[in-house]
Design a protein around this motif. Structure first.
Motif, mmCIF file in Angstrom:
data_model
loop_
_atom_site.group_PDB
_atom_site.id
_atom_site.type_symbol
_atom_site.label_atom_id
_atom_site.label_comp_id
_atom_site.label_asym_id
_atom_site.label_seq_id
_atom_site.Cartn_x
_atom_site.Cartn_y
_atom_site.Cartn_z
ATOM 1 N N PRO A 27 70.604 59.953 -11.820
ATOM 2 C CA PRO A 27 69.436 59.794 -10.935
ATOM 3 C C PRO A 27 69.432 58.478 -10.178
ATOM 4 O O PRO A 27 68.923 58.407 -9.053
ATOM 5 N N ALA A 28 70.011 57.413 -10.771
ATOM 6 C CA ALA A 28 70.074 56.137 -10.058
ATOM 7 C C ALA A 28 70.983 56.257 -8.833
ATOM 8 O O ALA A 28 70.670 55.712 -7.758
ATOM 9 N N PHE A 29 72.085 56.979 -8.963
ATOM 10 C CA PHE A 29 72.978 57.190 -7.821
ATOM 11 C C PHE A 29 72.287 57.997 -6.732
ATOM 12 O O PHE A 29 72.392 57.678 -5.538
ATOM 13 N N VAL A 30 71.567 59.044 -7.123
ATOM 14 C CA VAL A 30 70.845 59.858 -6.137
ATOM 15 C C VAL A 30 69.770 59.027 -5.447
ATOM 16 O O VAL A 30 69.575 59.123 -4.226
ATOM 17 N N LEU A 31 69.060 58.204 -6.214
ATOM 18 C CA LEU A 31 68.037 57.340 -5.624
ATOM 19 C C LEU A 31 68.653 56.373 -4.623
ATOM 20 O O LEU A 31 68.087 56.145 -3.536
ATOM 21 N N LEU A 32 69.819 55.825 -4.934
ATOM 22 C CA LEU A 32 70.497 54.925 -4.002
ATOM 23 C C LEU A 32 70.880 55.652 -2.714
ATOM 24 O O LEU A 32 70.691 55.119 -1.608
ATOM 25 N N CYS A 33 71.382 56.871 -2.836
ATOM 26 C CA CYS A 33 71.746 57.661 -1.651
ATOM 27 C C CYS A 33 70.520 57.956 -0.795
ATOM 28 O O CYS A 33 70.576 57.879 0.450
ATOM 29 N N VAL A 34 69.406 58.293 -1.438
ATOM 30 C CA VAL A 34 68.179 58.616 -0.700
ATOM 31 C C VAL A 34 67.657 57.380 0.028
ATOM 32 O O VAL A 34 67.205 57.458 1.183
ATOM 33 N N ILE A 35 67.704 56.222 -0.624
ATOM 34 C CA ILE A 35 67.226 54.990 0.017
ATOM 35 C C ILE A 35 68.081 54.650 1.237
ATOM 36 O O ILE A 35 67.563 54.296 2.306
ATOM 37 N N ILE A 36 69.408 54.737 1.089
ATOM 38 C CA ILE A 36 70.288 54.442 2.218
ATOM 39 C C ILE A 36 70.051 55.411 3.366
ATOM 40 O O ILE A 36 69.994 55.022 4.544
ATOM 41 N N GLU A 37 69.878 56.687 3.038
ATOM 42 C CA GLU A 37 69.632 57.685 4.085
ATOM 43 C C GLU A 37 68.295 57.469 4.771
ATOM 44 O O GLU A 37 68.204 57.522 6.009
ATOM 45 N N GLY A 38 67.254 57.229 3.997
ATOM 46 C CA GLY A 38 65.918 57.132 4.573
ATOM 47 C C GLY A 38 65.645 55.838 5.310
ATOM 48 O O GLY A 38 64.885 55.822 6.286
ATOM 49 N N GLN A 39 66.272 54.738 4.868
ATOM 50 C CA GLN A 39 65.974 53.438 5.446
ATOM 51 C C GLN A 39 66.976 52.987 6.511
ATOM 52 O O GLN A 39 66.640 52.129 7.334
ATOM 53 N N PRO A 76 60.242 65.081 3.260
ATOM 54 C CA PRO A 76 60.237 63.638 3.009
ATOM 55 C C PRO A 76 59.341 63.283 1.825
ATOM 56 O O PRO A 76 58.299 63.901 1.600
ATOM 57 N N TYR A 77 59.775 62.304 1.058
ATOM 58 C CA TYR A 77 59.065 61.784 -0.105
ATOM 59 C C TYR A 77 59.031 62.794 -1.249
ATOM 60 O O TYR A 77 59.433 62.491 -2.370
ATOM 61 N N VAL A 78 58.536 63.996 -0.981
ATOM 62 C CA VAL A 78 58.365 64.994 -2.037
ATOM 63 C C VAL A 78 59.704 65.567 -2.477
ATOM 64 O O VAL A 78 59.992 65.686 -3.674
ATOM 65 N N GLY A 79 60.553 65.950 -1.508
ATOM 66 C CA GLY A 79 61.823 66.568 -1.839
ATOM 67 C C GLY A 79 62.746 65.685 -2.649
ATOM 68 O O GLY A 79 63.254 66.109 -3.707
ATOM 69 N N PRO A 80 63.014 64.448 -2.216
ATOM 70 C CA PRO A 80 63.860 63.577 -3.038
ATOM 71 C C PRO A 80 63.297 63.323 -4.437
ATOM 72 O O PRO A 80 64.065 63.216 -5.396
ATOM 73 N N LEU A 81 61.978 63.235 -4.558
ATOM 74 C CA LEU A 81 61.374 63.035 -5.883
ATOM 75 C C LEU A 81 61.658 64.228 -6.791
ATOM 76 O O LEU A 81 61.982 64.065 -7.975
ATOM 77 N N ILE A 82 61.549 65.443 -6.239
ATOM 78 C CA ILE A 82 61.860 66.649 -7.031
ATOM 79 C C ILE A 82 63.328 66.649 -7.439
ATOM 80 O O ILE A 82 63.672 66.962 -8.591
ATOM 81 N N THR A 83 64.213 66.314 -6.494
ATOM 82 C CA THR A 83 65.648 66.288 -6.796
ATOM 83 C C THR A 83 65.970 65.295 -7.902
ATOM 84 O O THR A 83 66.700 65.615 -8.858
ATOM 85 N N ILE A 84 65.436 64.078 -7.800
ATOM 86 C CA ILE A 84 65.713 63.046 -8.806
ATOM 87 C C ILE A 84 65.162 63.461 -10.169
ATOM 88 O O ILE A 84 65.804 63.245 -11.208
ATOM 89 N N THR A 85 63.980 64.089 -10.182
ATOM 90 C CA THR A 85 63.394 64.525 -11.459
ATOM 91 C C THR A 85 64.253 65.590 -12.129
ATOM 92 O O THR A 85 64.528 65.517 -13.336
ATOM 93 N N LEU A 86 64.692 66.588 -11.353
ATOM 94 C CA LEU A 86 65.524 67.644 -11.934
ATOM 95 C C LEU A 86 66.858 67.104 -12.426
ATOM 96 O O LEU A 86 67.324 67.471 -13.516
ATOM 97 N N ILE A 87 67.478 66.229 -11.639
ATOM 98 C CA ILE A 87 68.765 65.662 -12.057
ATOM 99 C C ILE A 87 68.592 64.792 -13.304
ATOM 100 O O ILE A 87 69.458 64.775 -14.197
ATOM 101 N N THR A 88 67.484 64.079 -13.404
ATOM 102 C CA THR A 88 67.228 63.270 -14.595
ATOM 103 C C THR A 88 67.121 64.144 -15.839
ATOM 104 O O THR A 88 67.684 63.823 -16.897
ATOM 105 N N ILE A 89 66.438 65.268 -15.724
ATOM 106 C CA ILE A 89 66.272 66.170 -16.874
ATOM 107 C C ILE A 89 67.617 66.717 -17.325
ATOM 108 O O ILE A 89 67.954 66.709 -18.522
ATOM 109 N N ILE A 90 68.418 67.200 -16.361
ATOM 110 C CA ILE A 90 69.710 67.778 -16.729
ATOM 111 C C ILE A 90 70.657 66.708 -17.263
ATOM 112 O O ILE A 90 71.435 66.948 -18.205
#
Length: 389
Positions: free
Chosen positions: A295-307, A266-280
């Protein structure tokens, strides 16, 4: 006029009660023994990680698959058959996923230097305010390269040493994976054996019923949590991979698998995923605004899943406070590396559920619980308290 003698036990210079001192010494000794015992456990887990890591992974895998085995048992399928099928299915899934992901992951690792250069060039238009800092950085890099070429001896491993080390690591990983799946098979196929052993350990019928109820509740809640979170993370990885594929992201299968795996942190994993996807994405697409869609799409998916998704499926009662999660991730990552970090939150949930079922450990479970859960428990205690006349 004579002064009256001071009554015994009421004077200022009264000596302390020996029984109080004995209890204090006993409490101090017990605290020291508990501290030493905890340090010994940490020491054993650190130096015995080659043994403890696959064993704990096997227990977590068995707990994850237990609800399915229990469901099939109710429909007449023997535990041995269902356990063998589920473990074989897990082995096939891991093997296929490893085969499909190995190529793209190796390519990303081999191209990491070129990815860094492309990212630097891509962000060149955004770093104009920092040009002076970059010039200083390049000058320092030049000085360091010159000093290395001039006087620093570079040490390289012989090819035979590299090959032998790689072979040892591969053999150790294969052994650990084999232990995980074989032990989880035995645990799943054992059925009610552990419950019978627990019942036999107590003398009175009331103690047997209480112990069986506690163990069954703990096992049921933990297995339900692990299975539900695993399914949710798999769904998150699938949606992430499909969305990135629709956006034209390279290697969407890799990023979907990364999103599913890292979401156990939690918190750490999604941040790593979004950072790597942003770079690529920044080095893969022509324009920066379109690159930021991934990365915006991934962030939206993470927010919906977590909240929304996880709280609705798992419930608020098993939520852990953020401080305990970060401490657990830091501790287990230091202890067992990346695999330990992935197991940190499931193990934390195991500890919380276990503590909630014992009055003597309820304060530990309350500490691990989320803040809103503690407030709810306090409100329930206040509302159900005796009414004042």
């Amino acid at each position: 006029m004579k002064a009256e003698p001071i009554a015994s036990g009421a004077g200022v210079g009264e000596s302390p009660d020996p029984r109080i001192e004995a209890r204090a010494d006993t409490h101090l000794m017990r605290s020291l023994l508990v501290g030493i015992f905890v340090l010994m456990i940490v020491y054993a887990l650190y130096f015995g990680r080659a043994f403890f890591m696959p064993v704990i992974l096997a227990f977590l895998l068995a707990l994850t698959l237990t609800p399915i085995v229990r469901f099939l048992r109710k429909h007449g399928v023997p535990d041995v058959v269902s356990a063998s099928f589920l473990v074989l299915l897990s082995v096939c899934f891991v093997a296929i996923a490893g085969y499909l992901l190995s190529g793209p992951v190796i390519d990303l690792i081999n191209n990491s230097s070129s990815i860094g250069l492309q990212l630097t060039e891509r962000l060149d238009q955004l770093r104009r305010p920092f040009e002076r800092i970059m010039e200083i950085s390049h000058q320092l890099e030049g000085l360091m390269a010159t000093s290395q070429d001039a006087g620093v001896q570079r040490v390289a491993l012989a090819p035979s040493g590299i090959l032998s080390q790689a072979a040892d690591n591969l053999l150790s990983a294969a052994t650990s994976i084999t232990i995980v799946f074989v032990l989880s098979l035995f645990l799943l196929a054992s059925g009610t054996m552990f419950y019978e052993k627990i019942i036999q350990s107590f003398a009175s019928l009331s103690e047997k019923k209480r112990a069986l109820r506690v163990v069954y509740d703990v096992e049921r809640e933990i297995s339900y949590y692990l299975l539900t979170v695993s399914v949710i993370n798999a769904g998150l990885g699938t949606v992430t991979g499909l969305g990135l594929w629709a956006l034209g992201m390279p290697n969407p299968l890799v990023w979907g698998a990364a999103a599913a795996l890292l979401n156990f942190l939690p918190y750490v994993g999604p941040l790593i995923t979004i950072t790597l996807i942003t770079i690529i994405a920044l080095i893969s697409f022509d324009t920066i605004p379109y690159a930021l869609l991934a990365p915006a799409f991934v962030l939206l998916c993470v927010i919906i899943e977590g909240q929304f998704v996880t709280p609705m499926a798992v419930g608020r009662r098993l939520e852990i406070n953020a401080v305990a999660i970060f401490i657990a991730i830091a501790f287990w990552s230091w202890l067992w590396g990346f695999i330990g970090a992935l197991m940190a939150v499931p193990l934390l949930v195991v500890i919380k559920v276990f503590c909630d079922h014992f009055d003597g450990l309820s304060h530990v479970g309350n500490f691990l619980a989320a803040q809103h859960m503690a407030v709810i428990e306090e409100d329930d205690t206040t509302d159900t308290g005796p009414a004042k006349g």
